[in-house]
Design an enzyme around this catalytic site. Structure first.
Site, short mmCIF file in Angstrom:
data_model
loop_
_atom_site.label_atom_id
_atom_site.label_comp_id
_atom_site.label_asym_id
_atom_site.label_seq_id
_atom_site.Cartn_x
_atom_site.Cartn_y
_atom_site.Cartn_z
N ILE A 224 5.15 -3.97 1.16
CA ILE A 224 4.82 -3.68 -0.22
C ILE A 224 3.37 -3.23 -0.33
CG2 ILE A 224 4.17 -6.07 -0.78
CD1 ILE A 224 5.55 -5.59 -3.55
N SER A 225 3.11 -2.25 -1.18
CA SER A 225 1.78 -1.69 -1.40
C SER A 225 1.27 -1.11 -0.08
CB SER A 225 0.85 -2.75 -1.99
OG SER A 225 -0.32 -2.17 -2.48
#
Length: 377
Positions: A224-225
């Site tokens: 994520i990210s």
């Protein structure tokens, strides 16, 4: 995006992230509402989140004294989220260290008391021990597993809050990890990030191959990210990975940071200290130089496994154009780009404004690639 703090993207983003990880709106509002007016005060921020967490811990102790173990465990789980949410905005030093250790302690109590379907594991790697939490599938046969990496500022305890048992419900185990530049390795041992993430990923897979409850022929990776760099980079150079998901498309993170710093962007998730800290440099200038290595421009054509990229149309941290570039460059025959729009919700960075549809999409995608869900119907 829901701006709980008017005109303050960083703090509002942190507020939404805490909700995404399992925080309670009422508890958070009770402690943070005094901070909504006036200039941002970092000291007040840290005290508010610490007070919020400590109140939950005190109430958990009362629950435990009357034999309410699960109620106490869930309060400790929220306390862990609150400690971690405050810690993300605090610069390295004694206050940050104390807040981080408090988050770890609260999470361990939640595992014991709730109890959580979680096993702490430790992986030997070239960067030292990498800790994680395995959320095991409830199956009699060896199960597929997805390795889940955080990004620039999200620890394994927060990652657990993002997914909990969504993979388990689909017959898949999930391993949420602290890796170089993240969580315990960075905060307790000073281990910075590294561009060649296939190295720690290889060590994690070596460990998973020793477990009788893991089907080593069905290992996936997601991030994520900034994990949208770590996961595709790992898959491109680690053939034992069979499917990859980027919860946030990354293309050239060094270029993204050059633009952020040149414009002194107000749409960053944490203060500027984070870049040199994660990069392991003494200055911002050195951090900007080192982060140029975090690019997928020449890497993605080497990635051939099934690939999912999920991005928000209104992502103000990483431009949506970067997700399109990453998708076009990927060498995968089976690849999917899902852009969440403003009209449908989930248009912000990693869908923090409306995360559940993305969470379900990703878990379903892995379920179909690993054969634990039907292709249709």
């Amino acid at each position: 995006m829901f701006y709980y703090f008017p005109d303050n993207y960083m703090w509002s983003s942190a507020f939404n992230l805490a909700l995404m990880a399992g925080g309670s709106l009422g508890e958070m509002n009770r402690w943070l509402s005094p901070l909504r007016e006036g200039e941002p005060d970092g000291e007040a921020w840290g005290k508010a989140w610490a007070g919020m967490a400590e109140q939950q811990e005190a109430q958990a102790a009362e629950d435990l004294a009357t034999g309410l173990r699960r109620s106490a465990g869930l309060r400790y789980l929220r306390a862990s989220v609150y400690h971690a949410s405050g810690e993300r905005q605090i610069p390295p030093g004694p206050e940050k260290s104390a807040s981080y250790r408090a988050s770890l302690d609260a999470f361990e109590k939640a595992i014991e008391l709730a109890p959580l379907n979680v096993e702490r594991i430790e992986v030997d790697s070239p960067d030292g021990v990498l800790p994680g939490y395995l959320i095991p599938a409830r199956t009699a046969e060896p199960a597929p597993v997805v390795i889940f990496y955080g990004g620039f500022d999200v620890t394994k305890e927060i990652l657990y809050g993002f997914v909990e048992e969504e993979f388990v419900r689909r017959g898949i185990s999930c391993l949420v990890m602290d890796s170089p530049g993240v969580g315990e390795p960075l905060r307790l041992r000073g281990v910075p990030s590294r561009p060649d993430y296939e190295v720690p990923t290889g060590a994690v897979i070596d460990y998973l191959e020793t477990r009788a409850d893991v089907d080593a022929s069905r290992i996936g990776v997601m991030g994520i990210s900034l994990g949208g760099y770590y996961a595709p980079r790992s898959a491109a150079f680690e053939p034992r990975i069979k499917a990859c998901a980027a919860w946030g498309g990354i293309w050239d993170w060094g270029a993204t940071w050059e633009k952020r710093w040149a414009t002194r962007s107000k749409t960053v998730s944490v203060p500027w200290f984070q870049l040199p800290w994660v990069m392991g440099t003494d200055t911002m200038e050195a951090g900007l130089e080192r982060v140029r290595q975090w690019t997928l421009v020449d890497v993605l054509p080497k990635l051939t496994q099934p690939l999912l990229i999920v991005h928000g149309e209104n992502d103000r941290q990483v431009a949506v154009e970067d997700a399109h570039k990453a998708f076009e460059a990927a060498g995968s025959a089976d690849k999917t780009l899902r852009i969440f729009t403003v009209a449908e919700g989930g248009a912000e960075h990693c869908q923090t404004d409306e995360p559940d549809p993305a969470r379900q999409l990703i878990a379903d995608w892995f379920g179909r690639r690993f054969g634990t869900l039907p292709e249709r119907g």
